[in-house]
Design a protein around this motif. Structure first.
Motif, PDB file in Angstrom:
ATOM      1  N   GLN A   5       0.826  -1.198   0.000  1.00  0.00           N
ATOM      2  CA  GLN A   5       0.000   0.000   0.000  1.00  0.00           C
ATOM      3  C   GLN A   5       0.866   1.256   0.000  1.00  0.00           C
ATOM      4  O   GLN A   5       0.412   2.331  -0.365  1.00  0.00           O
ATOM      5  CB  GLN A   5      -0.911   0.020   1.236  1.00  0.00           C
ATOM      6  CG  GLN A   5      -1.962  -1.072   1.235  1.00  0.00           C
ATOM      7  CD  GLN A   5      -3.063  -0.797   0.231  1.00  0.00           C
ATOM      8  OE1 GLN A   5      -3.322   0.334  -0.105  1.00  0.00           O
ATOM      9  NE2 GLN A   5      -3.693  -1.846  -0.256  1.00  0.00           N
ATOM     10  N   GLU A   7       3.506   4.021  -1.189  1.00  0.00           N
ATOM     11  CA  GLU A   7       3.796   4.482  -2.539  1.00  0.00           C
ATOM     12  C   GLU A   7       5.027   3.791  -3.108  1.00  0.00           C
ATOM     13  O   GLU A   7       5.998   3.532  -2.403  1.00  0.00           O
ATOM     14  CB  GLU A   7       4.047   6.000  -2.517  1.00  0.00           C
ATOM     15  CG  GLU A   7       2.781   6.808  -2.296  1.00  0.00           C
ATOM     16  CD  GLU A   7       3.075   8.293  -2.438  1.00  0.00           C
ATOM     17  OE1 GLU A   7       3.255   8.732  -3.584  1.00  0.00           O
ATOM     18  OE2 GLU A   7       3.142   8.972  -1.429  1.00  0.00           O
ATOM     19  N   HIS A  55       2.036   6.622   3.430  1.00  0.00           N
ATOM     20  CA  HIS A  55       0.847   5.832   3.740  1.00  0.00           C
ATOM     21  C   HIS A  55      -0.402   6.708   3.735  1.00  0.00           C
ATOM     22  O   HIS A  55      -1.447   6.322   3.212  1.00  0.00           O
ATOM     23  CB  HIS A  55       1.008   5.156   5.095  1.00  0.00           C
ATOM     24  CG  HIS A  55      -0.129   4.241   5.428  1.00  0.00           C
ATOM     25  ND1 HIS A  55      -0.138   2.914   5.066  1.00  0.00           N
ATOM     26  CD2 HIS A  55      -1.314   4.478   6.047  1.00  0.00           C
ATOM     27  CE1 HIS A  55      -1.279   2.364   5.462  1.00  0.00           C
ATOM     28  NE2 HIS A  55      -2.001   3.301   6.058  1.00  0.00           N
ATOM     29  N   GLN A  58      -1.507   7.572   0.210  1.00  0.00           N
ATOM     30  CA  GLN A  58      -2.168   6.433  -0.420  1.00  0.00           C
ATOM     31  C   GLN A  58      -3.574   6.236   0.155  1.00  0.00           C
ATOM     32  O   GLN A  58      -4.532   5.940  -0.576  1.00  0.00           O
ATOM     33  CB  GLN A  58      -1.334   5.164  -0.218  1.00  0.00           C
ATOM     34  CG  GLN A  58      -1.893   3.930  -0.904  1.00  0.00           C
ATOM     35  CD  GLN A  58      -1.908   4.081  -2.416  1.00  0.00           C
ATOM     36  OE1 GLN A  58      -1.046   4.758  -2.980  1.00  0.00           O
ATOM     37  NE2 GLN A  58      -2.881   3.480  -3.070  1.00  0.00           N
ATOM     38  N   HIS A  59      -3.705   6.419   1.469  1.00  0.00           N
ATOM     39  CA  HIS A  59      -5.015   6.296   2.120  1.00  0.00           C
ATOM     40  C   HIS A  59      -5.977   7.358   1.567  1.00  0.00           C
ATOM     41  O   HIS A  59      -7.152   7.065   1.290  1.00  0.00           O
ATOM     42  CB  HIS A  59      -4.850   6.459   3.632  1.00  0.00           C
ATOM     43  CG  HIS A  59      -6.132   6.374   4.401  1.00  0.00           C
ATOM     44  ND1 HIS A  59      -6.609   5.191   4.918  1.00  0.00           N
ATOM     45  CD2 HIS A  59      -7.053   7.321   4.723  1.00  0.00           C
ATOM     46  CE1 HIS A  59      -7.755   5.412   5.537  1.00  0.00           C
ATOM     47  NE2 HIS A  59      -8.046   6.702   5.434  1.00  0.00           N
ATOM     48  N   ARG A  60      -5.490   8.586   1.421  1.00  0.00           N
ATOM     49  CA  ARG A  60      -6.339   9.672   0.926  1.00  0.00           C
ATOM     50  C   ARG A  60      -6.820   9.394  -0.487  1.00  0.00           C
ATOM     51  O   ARG A  60      -7.970   9.671  -0.839  1.00  0.00           O
ATOM     52  CB  ARG A  60      -5.567  10.995   0.960  1.00  0.00           C
ATOM     53  CG  ARG A  60      -6.385  12.212   0.526  1.00  0.00           C
ATOM     54  CD  ARG A  60      -5.535  13.459   0.534  1.00  0.00           C
ATOM     55  NE  ARG A  60      -4.440  13.359  -0.409  1.00  0.00           N
ATOM     56  CZ  ARG A  60      -4.561  13.626  -1.708  1.00  0.00           C
ATOM     57  NH1 ARG A  60      -5.734  13.982  -2.207  1.00  0.00           N
ATOM     58  NH2 ARG A  60      -3.517  13.528  -2.509  1.00  0.00           N
ATOM     59  N   LYS A  61      -5.943   8.811  -1.325  1.00  0.00           N
ATOM     60  CA  LYS A  61      -6.332   8.517  -2.706  1.00  0.00           C
ATOM     61  C   LYS A  61      -7.352   7.378  -2.783  1.00  0.00           C
ATOM     62  O   LYS A  61      -8.281   7.419  -3.597  1.00  0.00           O
ATOM     63  CB  LYS A  61      -5.092   8.158  -3.536  1.00  0.00           C
ATOM     64  CG  LYS A  61      -4.145   9.319  -3.753  1.00  0.00           C
ATOM     65  CD  LYS A  61      -2.881   8.851  -4.471  1.00  0.00           C
ATOM     66  CE  LYS A  61      -1.892  10.000  -4.627  1.00  0.00           C
ATOM     67  NZ  LYS A  61      -0.622   9.549  -5.263  1.00  0.00           N
ATOM     68  N   SER A  62      -7.166   6.371  -1.949  1.00  0.00           N
ATOM     69  CA  SER A  62      -8.054   5.201  -2.026  1.00  0.00           C
ATOM     70  C   SER A  62      -9.334   5.381  -1.206  1.00  0.00           C
ATOM     71  O   SER A  62     -10.346   4.746  -1.489  1.00  0.00           O
ATOM     72  CB  SER A  62      -7.312   3.947  -1.564  1.00  0.00           C
ATOM     73  OG  SER A  62      -6.885   4.088  -0.221  1.00  0.00           O
ATOM     74  N   ARG A  63      -9.296   6.237  -0.169  1.00  0.00           N
ATOM     75  CA  ARG A  63     -10.474   6.474   0.683  1.00  0.00           C
ATOM     76  C   ARG A  63     -10.623   7.979   0.916  1.00  0.00           C
ATOM     77  O   ARG A  63     -10.405   8.468   2.034  1.00  0.00           O
ATOM     78  CB  ARG A  63     -10.314   5.747   2.016  1.00  0.00           C
ATOM     79  CG  ARG A  63     -10.122   4.236   1.882  1.00  0.00           C
ATOM     80  CD  ARG A  63      -9.814   3.628   3.241  1.00  0.00           C
ATOM     81  NE  ARG A  63      -9.639   2.210   3.177  1.00  0.00           N
ATOM     82  CZ  ARG A  63      -8.484   1.607   2.850  1.00  0.00           C
ATOM     83  NH1 ARG A  63      -7.428   2.342   2.538  1.00  0.00           N
ATOM     84  NH2 ARG A  63      -8.388   0.296   2.811  1.00  0.00           N
TER      85      ARG A  63
END
Length: 298
Positions: A5, A7, A55, A58-63
């Motif tokens: 997860q 980058e 992290h 990536q969290h912001r992009k997916s959720r």
């Protein structure tokens, strides 16, 4: 949450394990970031910040509609002498005399350190309840400062339990790490100790693993020997070519000055070593005759 997860540009810096857990059945997820360190990195706080930012991005992009989870970084250190770097990110910043008013205005956090080098045997047993984890911590702690074969024997009860209960794949991985910490001269002794672990139940499996690791090491030894042989052959070839070039230089220069070489001089030239050829090259333009050129150096 798998480590992938994080980058991709952070892959070479990313943690060994990244996963999320739920606490008390609530909706709050805590991300625990584990990092394995064999040496002290005084700038680790900055690396941990990059892990966290990667992290969170990536969290912001997916959720995109969900808040960011808290991230806790844990360093598993087996640096010889213990972890000596500050565990506070703010300690990497030079505030000068303005620390009190400025510290709250810049990014800051503390990371946790499991300092394996400073653990006693009792603390290792308390931290790692399973035999496989306990054996790994013992190797982390003592593998680079003690003879590995003696370490396996001193903690035979731990490694016997690993031999009897762990999967062969895990045992092989552990023992490969043990061999990586031992001097090459000690590898056979380590494998001989390994082959005796586990009692009647585990000895057959451990001997199988030991034989496999021995064969792998033997094959690598042959490969390394071939590589060294090729390197030496190349070096000898280069040296041979240099000497042949010097010999041809002396022959051509001598024949240009004095005519065809006498048989005795030709034989001496063909047998000359590098040091002799260099002396002859130095005398090429001062010698008054072939005897003067070859006579003193042959």
């Amino acid at each position: 949450m798998p480590g992938t997860q994080v980058e991709r540009r952070l892959v070479e810096r990313r943690t060994d394990l990244v996963f999320a857990v739920r606490v008390g059945g609530s909706d709050v997820a805590i991300v625990l970031v584990f990092e394995h360190q064999s040496t002290v990195d005084p700038w680790f706080g900055l690396r941990a910040l990059r892990y966290g930012l990667g992290h969170w991005e990536q969290h912001r992009k997916s959720r995109p509609t969900m808040p960011l989870p808290p991230i806790v970084t844990v360093v598993l250190s087996h640096a010889v002498g213990g972890w000596t770097a500050s565990r506070h990110l703010a300690d990497l910043v030079d505030f000068g005399a303005l620390r009190d008013p400025l510290e709250a205005l810049v990014p800051g956090f503390e990371y946790l350190v499991l300092d394996v080098a400073r653990l006693t045997d009792a603390e290792v047993a308390r931290v790692a309840t399973g035999s496989l984890a306990r054996g790994l911590l013992l190797l982390f702690r003592d593998g680079r400062t003690h003879r590995v074969s003696a370490l396996l024997q001193r903690h035979a009860s731990v490694f016997d339990a690993i031999a009897r209960g762990a999967k062969l794949e895990a045992v092989e991985g552990l023992l490969r790490y043990a061999l990586s910490q031992a001097d090459e001269a000690e590898h056979r002794e380590v494998l001989e100790v390994v082959a005796t672990l586990g009692g009647e139940k585990g000895e057959r499996n451990m001997r199988s693993v030991a034989d496999k690791l021995f064969q792998d090491g033997y094959a690598k030894g042959i490969e390394k020997g071939i590589e060294k042989g090729i390197e030496k052959g190349i070096e000898k070839g280069i040296e041979r070519g240099r000497i042949d070039g010097q010999r041809e230089l002396v022959r051509r220069a001598a024949e240009k000055r004095f005519g065809a070489l006498a048989p005795t001089h030709a034989v001496a030239l063909s047998a000359a070593d590098a040091q002799t050829l260099e002396r002859w090259i130095d005398r090429l333009f001062t010698a008054s005759s072939p005897d003067d050129l070859f006579g003193h150096g042959s």
